[in-house]
Design a protein around this motif. Structure first.
Motif, PDB file in Angstrom:
ATOM      1  N   VAL A 158       0.813  -1.181   0.052  1.00 22.07           N
ATOM      2  CA  VAL A 158      -0.036   0.012   0.131  1.00 22.07           C
ATOM      3  C   VAL A 158       0.827   1.101   0.012  1.00 22.07           C
ATOM      4  O   VAL A 158       1.929   1.365   0.660  1.00 22.07           O
ATOM      5  CB  VAL A 158      -0.998  -0.034   1.115  1.00 22.07           C
ATOM      6  N   TYR A 159       0.451   2.185  -0.530  1.00 20.30           N
ATOM      7  CA  TYR A 159       1.096   3.559  -0.614  1.00 20.30           C
ATOM      8  C   TYR A 159       1.685   3.911   0.771  1.00 20.30           C
ATOM      9  O   TYR A 159       0.656   4.093   1.520  1.00 20.30           O
ATOM     10  CB  TYR A 159       0.200   4.645  -1.380  1.00 20.30           C
ATOM     11  N   GLY A 160       2.905   4.557   0.991  1.00 25.02           N
ATOM     12  CA  GLY A 160       3.347   5.126   2.092  1.00 25.02           C
ATOM     13  C   GLY A 160       3.657   3.918   3.077  1.00 25.02           C
ATOM     14  O   GLY A 160       4.328   4.364   4.034  1.00 25.02           O
ATOM     15  N   SER A 213      -4.753  10.385   0.731  1.00 28.78           N
ATOM     16  CA  SER A 213      -5.445   9.323  -0.064  1.00 28.78           C
ATOM     17  C   SER A 213      -4.628   9.303  -1.125  1.00 28.78           C
ATOM     18  O   SER A 213      -5.123   8.117  -2.196  1.00 28.78           O
ATOM     19  CB  SER A 213      -6.907   9.709  -0.260  1.00 28.78           C
ATOM     20  N   HIS A 214      -3.745   9.995  -1.610  1.00 29.09           N
ATOM     21  CA  HIS A 214      -3.053   9.639  -3.104  1.00 29.09           C
ATOM     22  C   HIS A 214      -3.908   9.530  -4.275  1.00 29.09           C
ATOM     23  O   HIS A 214      -3.704   8.741  -5.011  1.00 29.09           O
ATOM     24  CB  HIS A 214      -1.880   8.499  -2.713  1.00 29.09           C
ATOM     25  N   HIS A 215      -4.941  10.351  -4.416  1.00 26.94           N
ATOM     26  CA  HIS A 215      -5.519  10.399  -5.604  1.00 26.94           C
ATOM     27  C   HIS A 215      -6.465   9.413  -5.827  1.00 26.94           C
ATOM     28  O   HIS A 215      -6.775   8.927  -7.075  1.00 26.94           O
ATOM     29  CB  HIS A 215      -4.758  10.739  -6.833  1.00 26.94           C
ATOM     30  N   LEU A 237      -6.949  15.949   5.007  1.00 24.87           N
ATOM     31  CA  LEU A 237      -6.983  14.989   4.069  1.00 24.87           C
ATOM     32  C   LEU A 237      -6.530  15.276   2.851  1.00 24.87           C
ATOM     33  O   LEU A 237      -6.872  16.396   2.334  1.00 24.87           O
ATOM     34  CB  LEU A 237      -8.589  14.413   3.903  1.00 24.87           C
ATOM     35  N   GLU A 238      -5.424  14.660   2.380  1.00 27.07           N
ATOM     36  CA  GLU A 238      -4.560  15.008   1.204  1.00 27.07           C
ATOM     37  C   GLU A 238      -4.990  14.224   0.038  1.00 27.07           C
ATOM     38  O   GLU A 238      -5.139  13.108  -0.135  1.00 27.07           O
ATOM     39  CB  GLU A 238      -3.051  14.796   1.536  1.00 27.07           C
ATOM     40  N   ASP A 239      -4.988  14.886  -1.038  1.00 24.29           N
ATOM     41  CA  ASP A 239      -5.177  14.317  -2.614  1.00 24.29           C
ATOM     42  C   ASP A 239      -6.394  13.217  -2.539  1.00 24.29           C
ATOM     43  O   ASP A 239      -6.214  12.257  -2.990  1.00 24.29           O
ATOM     44  CB  ASP A 239      -3.901  13.717  -3.067  1.00 24.29           C
ATOM     45  N   GLY A 263      -2.521  19.442  -4.377  1.00 21.94           N
ATOM     46  CA  GLY A 263      -1.712  20.080  -5.432  1.00 21.94           C
ATOM     47  C   GLY A 263      -0.394  19.676  -5.839  1.00 21.94           C
ATOM     48  O   GLY A 263       0.400  20.227  -6.359  1.00 21.94           O
ATOM     49  N   GLU A 264       0.075  18.460  -5.261  1.00 20.28           N
ATOM     50  CA  GLU A 264       1.487  18.080  -5.237  1.00 20.28           C
ATOM     51  C   GLU A 264       1.924  17.822  -6.512  1.00 20.28           C
ATOM     52  O   GLU A 264       3.271  17.867  -7.089  1.00 20.28           O
ATOM     53  CB  GLU A 264       1.996  17.027  -4.278  1.00 20.28           C
ATOM     54  N   VAL A 265       0.912  17.496  -7.316  1.00 17.99           N
ATOM     55  CA  VAL A 265       1.227  16.966  -8.870  1.00 17.99           C
ATOM     56  C   VAL A 265       0.881  18.354  -9.693  1.00 17.99           C
ATOM     57  O   VAL A 265       1.027  17.988 -10.867  1.00 17.99           O
ATOM     58  CB  VAL A 265       0.638  15.596  -9.302  1.00 17.99           C
TER      59      VAL A 265
HETATM   60  O1  EZ4 Z   1       4.260   9.882  -3.282  1.00 17.78           O
HETATM   61  O2  EZ4 Z   1       6.767  12.638  -3.693  1.00 17.78           O
HETATM   62  O3  EZ4 Z   1       2.858  13.798   0.188  1.00 17.78           O
HETATM   63  N1  EZ4 Z   1       3.658  13.060  -0.353  1.00 17.78           N
HETATM   64  C1  EZ4 Z   1       3.568  12.251  -1.414  1.00 17.78           C
HETATM   65  C2  EZ4 Z   1       4.779  11.772  -2.020  1.00 17.78           C
HETATM   66  C3  EZ4 Z   1       4.742  11.328  -3.459  1.00 17.78           C
HETATM   67  C4  EZ4 Z   1       6.072  11.358  -4.128  1.00 17.78           C
HETATM   68  C5  EZ4 Z   1       6.200  10.909  -5.480  1.00 17.78           C
HETATM   69  O4  EZ4 Z   1       7.270  11.061  -6.116  1.00 17.78           O
HETATM   70  O5  EZ4 Z   1       2.626  12.104  -1.734  1.00 17.78           O
HETATM   71  O6  EZ4 Z   1       5.409  10.789  -1.259  1.00 17.78           O
END
Ligand code: EZ4
Ligand code: CO
Length: 404
Positions: A158-160, A213-215, A237-239, A263-265
């Protein structure tokens, strides 16, 4: 003053970083970060093949004019590759201007608006007990706020969580193919409230808790999660959704008082237009490195300030210390600073990029060195050459690709 040399340095002291170095006829140098994680060499080519030939002979003091000519002159506007390349030039020029003035960059941006910069660190665990240990570790390091990410029952990676080891340090995917993570939105939505409940039960009501939540969610799923987390008062709560569809945030916003960060992307102010003017979010997350530099990010923050929206610059380990230094100067100067993400870098990375900014008791300060305050050790950089690396991809259980 004139720029007499421009070169692009690629180094991998554990992960890849792309740096632009400008030199003037007066012997001043400026650095800019152009690292685009997983697509690094595209930016190297953009800079080396198309931008470097335009830089020699330029007056480095003309920061705004150079930015406008690179942005408008390319005709093909926006996009992460273009904006990372422009960012590197912009930050290197600000670095030179501040060195020429004999001042740390934040002084040229209006001076300090605060004494020090509050940060948040990353805590993660494959399960809740491991996450609680990780939160304890971040608190021991002094972090005043913590992002919590947890493994989900039934999911392998899982992410993170899967891209970090137990100490929270990133594990790199330096391999010919991306790592494949797996995903199940229903399982995620069931589990995250329990994660927040456990962390609140252990650490009390005051600790600011963030979650990314990474989109991955649809608007209605994000609305559900925002509502379910309300009792635990998340900092944000992010993305929650892939927010390039800005209208999607209207439903989320109407449905929950959980603060939203996005907004990180994103790489230009246009990506934020509806989000800011309709007050659909609370924090803008772009990095200096991916948003075209200090010049446009300062404008974004000033725009956001009119709507009581705060800054929260993206600060993962894939932003180099050069990009981090530029961020920390901006954080100190802008009035509507919110919080700074800070993962830190490995000791070797900090040796390649010696920096004046400090991290003490969970707070950053840019230091008083003229410019952005970073020196690149080119010999050490050359001893650690580029290594191919990919970000993971994400698949549902039936094999369908999902947002990562
Ligand atoms: O997944 O920078 O909030 N931080 C993030 C990061 C991104 C990476 C992608 O290169 O979402 O960990
Ligand atoms: Co994020």
């Amino acid at each position: 003053m004139k720029i007499v040399d421009a070169k692009v340095v690629v180094t991998s002291p554990g992960r890849n970083f792309v740096t632009l170095k400008l030199t003037t006829d007066e012997g001043l140098t400026g650095l800019g970060d152009a690292t685009l994680n997983g697509r690094e060499l595209a930016v190297v080519s953009y800079l080396a093949d198309h931008v470097v030939p335009l830089l020699t002979g330029l007056d480095p003091h003309r920061v705004e004019d150079t930015w406008q000519s690179l942005y408008r002159g390319a005709y093909w506007r926006r996009g992460p590759v273009t904006m990372a390349a422009i960012a590197a030039v912009d930050v290197a020029l600000w670095d030179i201007k501040a060195k020429a003035a004999g001042l740390p960059l934040y002084q040229l941006l209006g001076g300090a608006s605060r004494e020090r910069i509050g940060t948040y660190g990353h805590a993660n665990g494959r399960d809740i007990p491991e996450l609680l240990d990780s939160v304890r570790a971040r608190l021991a390091e002094g972090y005043p706020a913590v992002r919590i990410q947890s493994g989900i029952p039934g999911l392998k990676a899982v992410y993170g969580v899967s891209d970090t080891d137990e100490s929270g340090a990133p594990v790199l995917h330096q391999q010919a193919r991306p790592l494949v993570e797996d995903w199940d939105t229903a399982a995620y939505l069931r589990h995250v409230p329990a994660v927040f409940e456990a962390v609140r039960a252990e650490f009390g009501p005051e600790l600011p808790l963030l979650h990314d939540s990474h989109h991955r969610l649809t608007p209605v799923q994000a609305a559900r999660l925002g509502k379910d987390l309300e009792p635990f008062r998340p900092f944000w709560l992010e993305d929650c959704t892939p927010a390039e569809n800005q209208e999607a945030l209207r439903l989320v916003r109407r449905s929950t008082t959980t603060p939203l960060a996005v907004g990180e992307v994103f790489n230009t102010v246009y990506d934020y237009q509806a989000l800011i003017t309709e007050q659909l979010i609370d924090y803008v997350r772009s990095a200096v490195t991916h948003f075209g530099g200090v010049t446009p990010l300062r404008k974004l923050f000033d725009f956001a300030a009119q709507y009581q929206i705060k800054s929260a610059i993206h600060g993962p380990e894939d932003i180099s210390p050069v990009g981090m230094a530029a961020a920390v100067h901006l954080d100190l100067a802008v009035h509507n600073f919110g919080i700074q993400e800070f993962s830190g870098h490995t000791p070797l990375t900090d040796e390649v990029f010696r920096h004046a900014y400090t991290f003490t008791d969970g707070h950053l300060h840019p230091g008083e060195a003229p410019g952005i305050g970073v020196e690149l050790d080119e010999e050490l950089a050359a001893a650690h050459p580029y290594a191919p690396a990919y970000l993971p991809v994400n698949r549902l259980h039936d094999g369908t690709v999902h947002d990562w």
